[in-house]
Design a protein around this motif. Structure first.
Motif: not given
Length: 225
Positions: A27-29, A119-128, A130-137, A166-169
Motif C-alpha cells: 500500500c502507498n498509504f 475517503i480518508k479525510a477532507p482534502l486539506y487533511k489528507y496527508q496528515t 494517511i501519513n504519506s505524500p499524496v496527489n490530491i488531484d 464536524i467541519e471535516d465531515f
C-alpha cells in the motif's frame, strides 16, 4: 499480483452478495488505524494468481462475486488482467481502493461491477491522516470517475474522533456531493498500524446521528457501518 490473504466466504463485504475476498499486499498509504497492517509492506505472495483462479473455479455456484481489496490493489500492474480472468469465470467483481490511482481505476471500470473508495479525510487533511505524500488531484479525479460511471459504488470513511471533526465531515460532504452511498465506519481498536491509536475511539451513536444529518443534505444514503 502479490496476494497476502484469502477469505473463502463473506456475507458482508459485497453488498447483498456472497463473496470470496482476495487481499493484495502493499500500500502507498500509511494510515495509522489500518486494520491490515501486515499487508502494507509484505512482498511475499501466499498464493499465485493461478492458484487463486483454480480455487475460484471450485466456488462456482457457491458465491456470487469476488472482492479484491488490500492493501491497495491498484499498485499491482497485472490487476486488470487478474480481474478479467475472474470475470471469465462468471463472477461479479468488487474493487476496494484508496483512490490514489485514477488511471488504473478508469481502466478497471469496464470490467468490474462495484467499487468502494475510501475517503480518508477532507482534502486539506489528507496527508496528515494517511501519513504519506499524496496527489490530491488524483483523489478528486477518482471520485469524479466513480460518480460518473455506471457502476454500483460506495464511498466510506473510517472514523476516529481525534482525526475528524464536524467541519471535516461538512467538507467531505461537499467533496462527494451527489454521491449515491456513503458509509461511516466506526473505528474498532483491535489491530492497528499505529499502536498508540488502540487507545482512541469513534463518536457515540448520538454524535453520529448529528453527522449523518449534515451529510444527508448532499448524499443520498448515509449510514453507519
Amino acid at each position: 499480483m502479490i496476494i497476502g490473504g484469502l477469505q473463502k466466504t463473506s456475507f458482508l463485504d459485497y453488498p447483498d452478495k456472497i463473496s470470496t475476498i482476495i487481499f493484495t499486499s502493499g500500500c502507498n498509504f500509511r494510515c495509522g488505524y489500518c486494520h491490515n497492517p501486515e499487508l502494507i509492506n509484505s512482498k511475499t505472495s501466499k498464493y499465485s494468481t493461478e492458484e487463486i483462479i483454480q480455487f475460484l473455479k471450485t466456488r462456482t455456484g457457491k458465491i456470487d462475486g469476488v472482492v479484491i481489496t488490500g492493501g491497495e490493489p491498484c499498485i499491482h500492474k497485472d490487476l486488470i488482467n487478474f480481474i478479467i480472468k475472474i470475470k471469465e469465470l462468471g463472477f461479479l467483481v468488487k474493487l476496494d481502493s484508496n483512490g490514489s490511482y485514477p488511471d488504473v481505476i478508469e481502466k478497471c471500470i469496464p470490467y468490474i461491477d462495484y467499487i468502494a473508495m475510501d475517503i480518508k479525510a477532507p482534502l486539506y487533511k489528507y496527508q496528515t491522516v494517511i501519513n504519506s505524500p499524496v496527489n490530491i488531484d488524483n483523489i478528486q479525479k477518482s471520485i469524479t470517475l466513480i460518480m460518473k460511471s455506471n457502476l454500483d459504488y460506495e464511498f466510506r470513511t473510517t472514523v476516529l474522533k481525534s482525526m475528524l471533526n464536524i467541519e471535516d465531515f461538512k467538507a467531505i460532504g461537499n467533496l462527494i456531493s451527489g454521491a449515491k452511498k456513503y458509509y461511516l465506519q466506526k473505528f474498532v481498536p483491535s489491530k492497528t498500524l499505529d499502536k498508540t491509536l488502540l487507545k482512541e475511539s469513534s463518536y457515540t451513536d448520538e454524535e453520529f446521528k448529528e453527522i449523518i444529518a449534515i451529510l444527508q443534505k448532499q448524499i443520498q444514503i448515509v449510514e453507519i457501518r
